[in-house]
Design a protein around this motif. Structure first.
Motif, mmCIF file in Angstrom:
data_model
loop_
_atom_site.group_PDB
_atom_site.id
_atom_site.type_symbol
_atom_site.label_atom_id
_atom_site.label_comp_id
_atom_site.label_asym_id
_atom_site.label_seq_id
_atom_site.Cartn_x
_atom_site.Cartn_y
_atom_site.Cartn_z
ATOM 1 N N GLY A 1 4.384 0.222 1.407
ATOM 2 C CA GLY A 1 3.866 -1.068 0.983
ATOM 3 C C GLY A 1 3.747 -1.291 -0.512
ATOM 4 N N HIS B 1 -2.270 -0.961 3.744
ATOM 5 C CA HIS B 1 -1.263 0.047 4.130
ATOM 6 C C HIS B 1 -1.861 1.414 4.423
ATOM 7 C CE1 HIS B 1 1.477 -3.114 3.165
ATOM 8 N NE2 HIS B 1 0.983 -3.180 1.944
ATOM 9 N N THR C 1 -0.561 -6.683 12.164
ATOM 10 C CA THR C 1 -0.875 -6.077 10.867
ATOM 11 C C THR C 1 -1.901 -6.917 10.093
ATOM 12 O OG1 THR C 1 1.086 -7.157 9.986
ATOM 13 C CG2 THR C 1 1.310 -4.863 10.631
#
Ligand code: MV4
Length: 456
Positions: free
Chosen positions: A165, A235, A437
Motif C-alpha cells: 500500500g 494496510h 477493505t
C-alpha cells in the motif's frame, strides 16, 4: 536435513520457527538487538548472538551482521520469518554465495515477484485474472493519460517497487492525473529508491482474499485455500479468517488451480501467498505475491492441519512435500486477531513494561506470542504483541471462542487493541460476513475539524 538454523527475526515469529525446529530436532540460533536481550526467542534458542543496536537498520536488517552470525555459529540455513529481510532477494543471494540455505523461494523468483509490474506481466501470462492496466511501468504523463483514458476512471497509480500500500494514488478524473502521477513517482523514488510506477483500473470497496500455496524442489505445488483479510487499517491487517464466507467450494477449487498453475509457471518453491482483490460479484483480480511466511499463516494451519513452518524447513532441505493436493481438506473455521500495543481508539503505539499478561487458552484457542507478565515492549519495532487464533466447527463458534478469550484476557501496563477487536466481533456487518477493505473506516476516530472551520 539441516543441523542448525539461524532465525533472522524477533518476537512471536522467531519463537514459532524455534518451536518447529525443536519438533524437527534441529538446533537453533537466535539473533537479537540490544533492545531484545531478555526476549523469549533468545531464551529458548540453543545459541544466541547479538547483531547490533536497537534500530532495525543496524540489527534485524543488517545483512553482514546476520551472515556473520550464521558463519560464526556454523548454521546451515537461515529462516527470515516475515517483515525485516524476509523478502530480500539480496539476502537470499548472499546466502547462496556463502553456502547457507535461505528458507524461502530462489532469489530470482523473489526479485521477479518483488517488481510489481514484472509480477503482473508474469501472472497475466500464466492465466491469472487481472484488472485492466498498463503493460509494465508508465514513463510519461502523456502515456499515463492515454492508458487511463483506455481503461476508464477511476484508476490507481502504484509503485513498481511498492507493495503493502505504500506509494499509491487513486485518480478519479483526467485533470488530477498529471499531479498524481508526478507525486507517486516522487514518493516511490523517496521510499524505494526507484520511481517507476504502473497504472491499473481502481476497484472500489473490494474484499482482500489471498491464497496460501507451497511448492517443493521436485515440481510439486499445492494450494491450502484462502484467507479473508479485509479487516485492515492503513494496510495493517487486524483480523484474518479461513475460509472466507465469499468463497464457495467450487471457487476455492477453481482459484486454487489458477494459483497452482501460476506458481508452477515461475518455478515457485517454499511457502507463498497470492493476494487478490475481489469485487461485489465475486470476481478475483490479482494484486501481488508475497514470497514469505505470513503473520496470518496459523488460520490456514488450523483448518488444514498442516504445519507450514515445518514444511518450509523440509522443502528448503530438499525434501518432497509431505502431502498432495488430494490430501488437503478443510475443517471448520479459524479466526486470528492481531493484538497490538496501541490505543484502541486513537491507534497511537503504546510500548512499555507489562505488569500482567494472561490470555486464557481452552478448547479451540492458540496464542502465538513472545510476551509474558514481565515483558517490555520496545518502541523500535512493530506494535503486534500477540496473535490470538481460534478454531470452531463453524464461523459462529469461532467468533464466540474469540470473544470469550479476549473478554477474559488481562494485559496491564500498556494499552492494547483488544477492546477494538471486541467492538468488531460484535458488529452486525462483521457477524454477517459483510466485509470489505473499507470496513474499518467506521471505527476510525472522528477527526477534529481544522481551525478555520472551527471558528466559522
Ligand atoms: C488496489 C485497490 C483497488 N483497485 N488496486 C492496497 C495494498 C496494495 N498492495 C494494493 N492495494 C490496493 N490496490 C486496485 N486496482 C485497493 C487497494 C487497497 C487495499 C487492498 C487490500 C487491502 C486493503 C486495502 C486498502 C486500501 C486500498
Amino acid at each position: 536435513m539441516f543441523k542448525k538454523i539461524l532465525v533472522a527475526n524477533r518476537g512471536e515469529i522467531a519463537l514459532r520457527v524455534i518451536f518447529a525446529c525443536r519438533e524437527l530436532g534441529i538446533r537453533t540460533v537466535a539473533v537479537y538487538s540490544e533492545a531484545d536481550e531478555n526476549s523469549l526467542h533468545v531464551r529458548f534458542a540453543d545459541e544466541d548472538i547479538c547483531i547490533g543496536p536497537a534500530k532495525s537498520a543496524d540489527s534485524y536488517l543488517n545483512v553482514p551482521a546476520i551472515i556473520s552470525a550464521a558463519e560464526i555459529t556454523g548454521a546451515d540455513a537461515i529462516h527470515p520469518g516475515y517483515g525485516f529481510l524476509s523478502e530480500s532477494a539480496y539476502l537470499a543471494e548472499v546466502c547462496e554465495a556463502c553456502h547457507i540455505r535461505f528458507i524461502g523461494p530462489d532469489p530470482h523468483v523473489i526479485r521477479l515477484l518483488g517488481d510489481k509490474a514484472k509480477a503482473r506481466k508474469a501472472m497475466k501470462k500464466a492465466g491469472v485474472p487481472m484488472l485492466p492496466g498498463s503493460e509494465g511501468p508508465v514513463d510519461s504523463e502523456e502515456a499515463a493519460l492515454k492508458i487511463a483514458r483506455e481503461i476508464g476512471y477511476p484508476v490507481i497509480i502504484k509503485a513498481v517497487a511498492g507493495g503493502g500500500g505504500r506509494g499509491m494514488r487513486i485518480v478519479r478524473e483526467p485533470s488530477d492525473l498529471g499531479h498524481s502521477f508526478r507525486t507517486a513517482q516522487r514518493e516511490a523514488e523517496a521510499a524505494f529508491g526507484r520511481g517507476d510506477v504502473y497504472i491499473e483500473k481502481y476497484l472500489d470497496s473490494p474484499r482482500h482474499i489471498e491464497y496460501q500455496i507451497i511448492g517443493d524442489h521436485h515440481g510439486n505445488v499445492v494450494h491450502l485455500g484462502e484467507r479473508e483479510c479485509s479487516i485492515q487499517r492503513r494496510h495493517q491487517k487486524l483480523i484474518e479468517e479461513s475460509p472466507s464466507v465469499a468463497v464457495s467450494d467450487k471457487v476455492r477449487r477453481k482459484m486454487g488451480a489458477v494459483v497452482v498453475d501460476a506458481a508452477r509457471a515461475v518455478q515457485y518453491t517454499n511457502a507463498g501467498t497470492f493476494e487478490f482483490l475481489v469485487d461485489d460479484k465475486g470476481q478475483f483480480y490479482f494484486m501481488e505475491v508475497n514470497t514469505r511466511i505470513q503473520v496470518e499463516h496459523p488460520v490456514t494451519e488450523w483448518v488444514t492441519g498442516i504445519d507450514l513452518v515445518k514444511e518450509q524447513i523440509r522443502i528448503a532441505a530438499g525434501e518432497r512435500l509431505s502431502f498432495r493436493q488430494s490430501d488437503v481438506t478443510w475443517t471448520g473455521h479459524s479466526i486470528e486477531c492481531r493484538v497490538n500495543a496501541e490505543d484502541p481508539v486513537t491507534f497511537v503505539p503504546s510500548p512499555g513494561k507489562i505488569h500482567a499478561f494472561s490470555i486464557p487458552g481452552g478448547p479451540g484457542v492458540r496464542v502465538d506470542t513472545a510476551c509474558h507478565s514481565e515483558a517490555t515492549i520496545p518502541p523500535h519495532y512493530d506494535s503486534m504483541i500477540a496473535k490470538v487464533i481460534v478454531h470452531g466447527r463453524d464461523r459462529a463458534e469461532a467468533i464466540a471462542r474469540m470473544k470469550r478469550t479476549l473478554e477474559m484476557s488481562v494485559v496491564e501496563g500498556i494499552r492494547t487493541s483488544i477492546p477494538l477487536h471486541l467492538k468488531i466481533l460484535n458488529d452486525p456487518d462483521f457477524v454477517a460476513g459483510r466485509l470489505s477493505t473499507h470496513f474499518m473506516e467506521r471505527f476510525m476516530p472522528v477527526k477534529k475539524p481544522v481551525a478555520a472551520e472551527q471558528s466559522a
